[in-house]
Design a protein around this motif. Structure first.
Motif, mmCIF file in Angstrom:
data_model
loop_
_atom_site.group_PDB
_atom_site.id
_atom_site.type_symbol
_atom_site.label_atom_id
_atom_site.label_comp_id
_atom_site.label_asym_id
_atom_site.label_seq_id
_atom_site.Cartn_x
_atom_site.Cartn_y
_atom_site.Cartn_z
ATOM 1 N N ARG A 27 -7.615 -3.438 61.878
ATOM 2 C CA ARG A 27 -6.359 -2.987 61.305
ATOM 3 C C ARG A 27 -5.270 -3.997 61.624
ATOM 4 O O ARG A 27 -5.309 -4.624 62.672
ATOM 5 C CB ARG A 27 -5.970 -1.632 61.900
ATOM 6 C CG ARG A 27 -6.870 -0.503 61.529
ATOM 7 C CD ARG A 27 -6.698 -0.070 60.072
ATOM 8 N NE ARG A 27 -7.419 1.150 59.750
ATOM 9 C CZ ARG A 27 -8.709 1.207 59.445
ATOM 10 N NH1 ARG A 27 -9.410 0.105 59.448
ATOM 11 N NH2 ARG A 27 -9.275 2.348 59.170
ATOM 12 N N PRO A 28 -4.227 -4.144 60.811
ATOM 13 C CA PRO A 28 -4.193 -3.523 59.490
ATOM 14 C C PRO A 28 -4.914 -4.396 58.465
ATOM 15 O O PRO A 28 -4.739 -5.600 58.428
ATOM 16 C CB PRO A 28 -2.697 -3.478 59.173
ATOM 17 C CG PRO A 28 -2.143 -4.644 59.923
ATOM 18 C CD PRO A 28 -2.986 -4.826 61.151
ATOM 19 N N PHE A 29 -5.730 -3.781 57.645
ATOM 20 C CA PHE A 29 -6.548 -4.514 56.688
ATOM 21 C C PHE A 29 -5.680 -5.322 55.721
ATOM 22 O O PHE A 29 -6.041 -6.420 55.308
ATOM 23 C CB PHE A 29 -7.436 -3.533 55.930
ATOM 24 C CG PHE A 29 -8.365 -4.172 54.934
ATOM 25 C CD1 PHE A 29 -8.275 -3.870 53.587
ATOM 26 C CD2 PHE A 29 -9.345 -5.065 55.336
ATOM 27 C CE1 PHE A 29 -9.131 -4.438 52.662
ATOM 28 C CE2 PHE A 29 -10.205 -5.654 54.425
ATOM 29 C CZ PHE A 29 -10.100 -5.342 53.078
ATOM 30 N N SER A 30 -4.524 -4.804 55.373
ATOM 31 C CA SER A 30 -3.655 -5.486 54.413
ATOM 32 C C SER A 30 -3.082 -6.791 54.967
ATOM 33 O O SER A 30 -2.507 -7.579 54.217
ATOM 34 C CB SER A 30 -2.514 -4.562 53.987
ATOM 35 O OG SER A 30 -1.744 -4.184 55.111
ATOM 36 N N ALA A 31 -3.223 -7.028 56.260
ATOM 37 C CA ALA A 31 -2.734 -8.278 56.853
ATOM 38 C C ALA A 31 -3.693 -9.437 56.600
ATOM 39 O O ALA A 31 -3.354 -10.591 56.856
ATOM 40 C CB ALA A 31 -2.530 -8.095 58.344
ATOM 41 N N TYR A 32 -4.887 -9.138 56.114
ATOM 42 C CA TYR A 32 -5.913 -10.147 55.921
ATOM 43 C C TYR A 32 -6.099 -10.466 54.439
ATOM 44 O O TYR A 32 -6.326 -9.567 53.631
ATOM 45 C CB TYR A 32 -7.246 -9.670 56.477
ATOM 46 C CG TYR A 32 -7.260 -9.439 57.971
ATOM 47 C CD1 TYR A 32 -6.923 -8.204 58.515
ATOM 48 C CD2 TYR A 32 -7.623 -10.463 58.836
ATOM 49 C CE1 TYR A 32 -6.925 -7.997 59.877
ATOM 50 C CE2 TYR A 32 -7.639 -10.262 60.213
ATOM 51 C CZ TYR A 32 -7.296 -9.025 60.717
ATOM 52 O OH TYR A 32 -7.310 -8.833 62.077
#
Length: 124
Positions: A27-32
């Motif tokens: 987490r957070p997945f959206s950072a990748y």
């Protein structure tokens, strides 16, 4: 640490479709930013597609543009590769990769985490 697990590979006839999935922990997945790469026997690993952390920006290799679509579901921490009009030359092991930044890139050395790969075999 991010763990990536690909699924959805298999055999498909030329002209057919296949959807690959890559489930991610961390987490957070959206950072990748996320990418798909492939490696055929005797060849170097090559870029296929990439998507930004938000999903708003994508990149494709010329060889798959118009046939493959990368997408992501951040709530499910999963990235997908929809493969349409598959060709025999798409046969390869497909790898999912995660980059510790939200911007996508075509360069495999800029990805920090890799899945184990899933085999796609397209027959003519």
């Amino acid at each position: 640490q991010v763990q990536l697990v690909e699924s959805g590979g298999g055999q498909v006839q030329a002209g057919g479709s296949l959807r690959l999935s890559c489930a991610a922990s961390g987490r957070p997945f959206s950072a990748y930013a996320m990418g798909w790469f492939r490696q055929a026997p005797g060849k170097a690993r090559e870029f296929v597609a990439a998507i930004s952390g938000s999903g708003g920006s994508t990149l494709y290799a010329d060889s798959v543009k118009g046939r493959f679509t990368i997408s992501r579901d951040n709530a499910k921490t999963t990235v997908y590769l929809q493969m349409n009009s598959v060709k025999p030359e798409d046969t390869a092991v497909y790898y999912c990769a995660a980059r510790k930044y939200s911007g996508q890139t075509i360069y495999n050395l800029e990805y920090n985490y890799w899945g184990q790969g899933t085999q796609v075999t397209a027959s003519s």
